[in-house]
Write an enzyme that holds these catalytic residues in place. Structure first.
Site, PDB file in Angstrom:
ATOM      1  N   ASP A  42      11.873  -1.797   8.569  1.00 58.48           N
ATOM      2  CA  ASP A  42      10.443  -1.980   8.822  1.00 58.48           C
ATOM      3  C   ASP A  42      10.236  -3.031   9.915  1.00 58.48           C
ATOM      4  O   ASP A  42       9.437  -2.840  10.836  1.00 58.48           O
ATOM      5  CB  ASP A  42       9.754  -2.404   7.523  1.00 58.48           C
ATOM      6  CG  ASP A  42       8.281  -2.744   7.734  1.00 58.48           C
ATOM      7  OD1 ASP A  42       7.512  -1.851   8.122  1.00 58.48           O
ATOM      8  OD2 ASP A  42       7.905  -3.910   7.510  1.00 58.48           O
ATOM      9  N   GLU A 114      12.872   4.140   7.334  1.00 63.96           N
ATOM     10  CA  GLU A 114      12.979   2.700   7.616  1.00 63.96           C
ATOM     11  C   GLU A 114      14.353   2.171   7.218  1.00 63.96           C
ATOM     12  O   GLU A 114      14.978   1.396   7.965  1.00 63.96           O
ATOM     13  CB  GLU A 114      11.893   1.934   6.858  1.00 63.96           C
ATOM     14  CG  GLU A 114      10.499   2.141   7.417  1.00 63.96           C
ATOM     15  CD  GLU A 114       9.409   1.510   6.561  1.00 63.96           C
ATOM     16  OE1 GLU A 114       8.338   1.212   7.120  1.00 63.96           O
ATOM     17  OE2 GLU A 114       9.621   1.329   5.344  1.00 63.96           O
TER      18      GLU A 114
END
Length: 228
Positions: A42, A114
Site C-alpha cells: 500500500d 498490494e
C-alpha cells in the site's frame, strides 16, 4: 502482463503474498498470511502513483493530485489490476472465503495485489524502479476520464460515508445557486447541509464542481477539528 510473477526469486515470499488470513486459519502449517506485505505494498503504491501523477500533470495542484491518486489506487481499480495480472486465479483462500465468492471479491483482490507489490519490492532488493516497471503500464491502462470521474465523486462519497458513520442515515443535501459570472462562464455556489446544519460551502464553474468543492470544504473543516 502477469509474467512478473514468474520472475520472483523467492517463491516463499510470493506464496505468502498470495495467502489470505482465512487460508492460514484453516491450514495452520501454511506459514504467514499476507497482511504485513499488504501494508508495505500500500505504501509503495501510494508513492509510485503519487510520483506518476506528479510527473504526468505538472499543471495540477495538491488537492487535484490527491484526488486522482485516490482514484488510481482505490479498491475497485486495484481489484482490476489484480485480475489483469492473474492474481484472481492464484489467491490462497480459505474454503469459507471461496464459498462467499472470494475470487471475485474486490476487497480480497485489491488487498492481494498490494501484498504482491510489497513482496515484489522486497524480492527485488528494495529497487523501486523494478516495481515502477510493473505498475506504470497498469496506471497507463486506466482511461483518463475514469480517473477524473472517480476523483470528482470521491469527495462527495467520502463526506457521505463520514455522515453515515457519525451523524445518521440522512444523506447530505446540497443547495446550489448561480451567483454570477458571464453567460459562457457562469459561477455557482454550493452549500452542503446535514439535518439543517451547514457543513461546508464553495464555488465552482458548474453545479457538479461547486458541490464537489463544498464536500471538500466540509471534509477539510472536519479534519481541522480532529473529527476526520
Amino acid at each position: 502482463m502477469h509474467t512478473f510473477l514468474s520472475s520472483f526469486k523467492n517463491e516463499k515470499l510470493l506464496r505468502q503474498a498470495l495467502t489470505h488470513r482465512s487460508y492460514v486459519n484453516e491450514n495452520p502449517g501454511a506459514g504467514e498470511h499476507n497482511e504485513r506485505l499488504e501494508f508495505l505494498g500500500d505504501a509503495v503504491l501510494n508513492f509510485l502513483s503519487g510520483e506518476y501523477l506528479y510527473r504526468r500533470h505538472p499543471e495540477k495542484g495538491e488537492d487535484e493530485l490527491t484526488r486522482r491518486r485516490s482514484a488510481l489506487v482505490d479498491e475497485k481499480q486495484l481489484a482490476k489490476f489484480a485480475i489483469e495480472v492473474g492474481l484472481d486465479l492464484r489467491m490462497r483462500l480459505g474454503k469459507g472465503a471461496i464459498r462467499d465468492g472470494g475470487y471475485q471479491n474486490p476487497n480480497l483482490l485489491s488487498s492481494t495485489f498490494e501484498a504482491v507489490i510489497g513482496a515484489y519490492y522486497l524480492d527485488k532488493n528494495h529497487e523501486i524502479e523494478k516495481v515502477r516497471e510493473i505498475v506504470e503500464p497498469l496506471f497507463d491502462s486506466v482511461p483518463e476520464q475514469i480517473v477524473v470521474f472517480r476523483s470528482n465523486v470521491d469527495s462527495k462519497n467520502r463526506f457521505q460515508e463520514w455522515v453515515q458513520r457519525n451523524v445518521g442515515t440522512t444523506p447530505p443535501t446540497y443547495k446550489t445557486t448561480q451567483i454570477g459570472g458571464l453567460s459562457h462562464a457562469p459561477e455557482f455556489k454550493a452549500e452542503v447541509y446535514v439535518e439543517d446544519k451547514k457543513y461546508g460551502e464553495a464555488t465552482g464553474k458548474n453545479k457538479k464542481e461547486a458541490e464537489k468543492a463544498a464536500a471538500e470544504d466540509a471534509l477539510a473543516t472536519l479534519k481541522a477539528k480532529g473529527l476526520l
